[in-house]
Write a protein that holds these residues in place. Structure first.
Motif, mmCIF file in Angstrom:
data_model
loop_
_atom_site.group_PDB
_atom_site.id
_atom_site.type_symbol
_atom_site.label_atom_id
_atom_site.label_comp_id
_atom_site.label_asym_id
_atom_site.label_seq_id
_atom_site.Cartn_x
_atom_site.Cartn_y
_atom_site.Cartn_z
ATOM 1 N N LYS A 248 -1.121 7.098 0.156
ATOM 2 C CA LYS A 248 -2.242 7.224 -0.205
ATOM 3 C C LYS A 248 -3.476 6.507 -0.306
ATOM 4 O O LYS A 248 -4.472 6.738 0.234
ATOM 5 C CB LYS A 248 -2.170 7.997 -1.537
ATOM 6 C CG LYS A 248 -3.558 8.929 -2.270
ATOM 7 C CD LYS A 248 -3.398 9.213 -3.516
ATOM 8 C CE LYS A 248 -4.664 9.974 -4.065
ATOM 9 N NZ LYS A 248 -4.600 10.750 -5.353
ATOM 10 N N GLU A 249 -3.068 5.262 -0.825
ATOM 11 C CA GLU A 249 -3.835 3.903 -0.657
ATOM 12 C C GLU A 249 -4.420 3.706 0.678
ATOM 13 O O GLU A 249 -5.474 3.384 0.912
ATOM 14 C CB GLU A 249 -3.272 2.784 -1.584
ATOM 15 C CG GLU A 249 -3.273 2.958 -2.883
ATOM 16 C CD GLU A 249 -2.531 1.987 -3.565
ATOM 17 O OE1 GLU A 249 -2.722 1.560 -4.773
ATOM 18 O OE2 GLU A 249 -1.382 1.214 -2.714
ATOM 19 N N VAL B 125 -10.495 1.495 -3.987
ATOM 20 C CA VAL B 125 -9.226 2.308 -3.730
ATOM 21 C C VAL B 125 -8.029 1.613 -4.074
ATOM 22 O O VAL B 125 -6.819 2.409 -3.758
ATOM 23 C CB VAL B 125 -9.428 2.508 -2.110
ATOM 24 C CG1 VAL B 125 -10.381 3.742 -1.894
ATOM 25 C CG2 VAL B 125 -9.645 1.446 -1.072
ATOM 26 N N ILE B 126 -8.010 0.225 -4.059
ATOM 27 C CA ILE B 126 -6.702 -0.280 -4.448
ATOM 28 C C ILE B 126 -7.131 -1.072 -5.623
ATOM 29 O O ILE B 126 -8.089 -1.413 -5.814
ATOM 30 C CB ILE B 126 -6.107 -1.244 -3.438
ATOM 31 C CG1 ILE B 126 -7.141 -2.402 -2.804
ATOM 32 C CG2 ILE B 126 -5.806 -0.313 -2.213
ATOM 33 C CD1 ILE B 126 -6.544 -3.191 -1.786
ATOM 34 N N SER B 127 -5.906 -1.636 -6.648
ATOM 35 C CA SER B 127 -6.239 -2.325 -7.635
ATOM 36 C C SER B 127 -6.901 -3.698 -7.598
ATOM 37 O O SER B 127 -6.708 -4.316 -6.206
ATOM 38 C CB SER B 127 -4.903 -2.235 -8.724
ATOM 39 O OG SER B 127 -4.115 -3.341 -7.613
ATOM 40 N N LYS C 257 -3.887 -6.002 -5.880
ATOM 41 C CA LYS C 257 -3.628 -5.381 -4.622
ATOM 42 C C LYS C 257 -4.806 -6.357 -3.856
ATOM 43 O O LYS C 257 -4.459 -6.563 -2.721
ATOM 44 C CB LYS C 257 -3.686 -4.123 -4.479
ATOM 45 C CG LYS C 257 -2.159 -3.432 -4.891
ATOM 46 C CD LYS C 257 -1.770 -1.999 -4.452
ATOM 47 C CE LYS C 257 -0.733 -1.853 -4.817
ATOM 48 N NZ LYS C 257 -0.107 -0.391 -4.377
ATOM 49 N N SER D 151 -7.220 5.856 2.394
ATOM 50 C CA SER D 151 -8.437 5.233 1.944
ATOM 51 C C SER D 151 -8.675 3.767 2.388
ATOM 52 O O SER D 151 -9.975 3.329 2.743
ATOM 53 C CB SER D 151 -8.684 5.311 0.647
ATOM 54 O OG SER D 151 -8.422 6.919 0.084
ATOM 55 N N PHE D 152 -7.809 2.975 2.370
ATOM 56 C CA PHE D 152 -7.964 1.616 2.584
ATOM 57 C C PHE D 152 -8.258 1.258 4.039
ATOM 58 O O PHE D 152 -9.273 0.475 4.241
ATOM 59 C CB PHE D 152 -6.655 0.879 2.304
ATOM 60 C CG PHE D 152 -6.668 -0.601 2.598
ATOM 61 C CD1 PHE D 152 -7.022 -1.365 1.736
ATOM 62 C CD2 PHE D 152 -5.941 -1.099 3.953
ATOM 63 C CE1 PHE D 152 -7.019 -2.889 2.329
ATOM 64 C CE2 PHE D 152 -5.973 -2.358 4.204
ATOM 65 C CZ PHE D 152 -6.249 -3.199 3.231
ATOM 66 N N LEU E 122 0.785 -1.106 0.133
ATOM 67 C CA LEU E 122 0.101 -0.025 0.116
ATOM 68 C C LEU E 122 0.932 1.397 0.033
ATOM 69 O O LEU E 122 1.677 1.376 0.824
ATOM 70 C CB LEU E 122 -0.857 0.283 1.292
ATOM 71 C CG LEU E 122 -1.896 -0.982 1.665
ATOM 72 C CD1 LEU E 122 -2.619 -0.865 2.602
ATOM 73 C CD2 LEU E 122 -2.882 -0.978 0.191
#
Length: 146
Positions: free
Chosen positions: A45-46, A115-117, A120, A49-50, A42
């Protein structure tokens, strides 16, 4: 930054970090955060939100597990003594709880993938399983079970 997290994780793994309640739980949670952050990769920034989404999901799951312990596990100990009607009610509760867990997981994955790919997200699912396995291994080791 990732190397620092890995070092932190290794240091904690070498100490007594498997207490069932109190400070032990917080220690495990801290280790899990570091483990997931490292494994998923992560960014700052991720992570911003994560973690709120992840923590909300964990709270929902904990509430479901608490209910499961109260509504199911307490009655499973006396399973042999249950009538067919009582067993049917217990089975219905089991299915409802299973469905709630599944729906919570689907909702979580829908939110987290914004919020993440997707890669991920899959790394997250694997990291959670890997963390559980390590936790169980350490618990067994501490109890002298191998």
């Amino acid at each position: 930054m990732n190397k620092k997290l890995l070092i932190l994780l290794v240091c904690f793994m070498g100490t007594s970090w498997f207490y069932a309640q109190g400070p032990g739980r917080e220690r495990i949670k801290t280790l899990k955060v570091a483990f997931i952050t490292e494994r998923v990769g992560l960014t700052a920034k991720e992570a911003q939100s994560f973690w709120p989404i992840y923590n909300e999901y964990e709270e929902i799951l904990e509430a479901i597990r608490r209910r499961e312990r109260v509504e199911l596990r307490s009655q499973i100990t006396m399973l042999q003594d249950l009538s067919n009607a009582e067993s049917s009610v217990l089975l219905d509760k089991f299915l409802i709880i299973r469905k709630e867990k599944h729906e919570a997981e689907q909702d979580f994955i829908s939110k987290i993938r914004t919020v993440i790919s997707p890669k991920k997200t899959l790394l997250l699912l694997k990291a959670e399983e890997d963390f559980k396995k390590r936790l169980l291994q350490q618990m067994r080791k501490r109890r002298g079970g191998g």
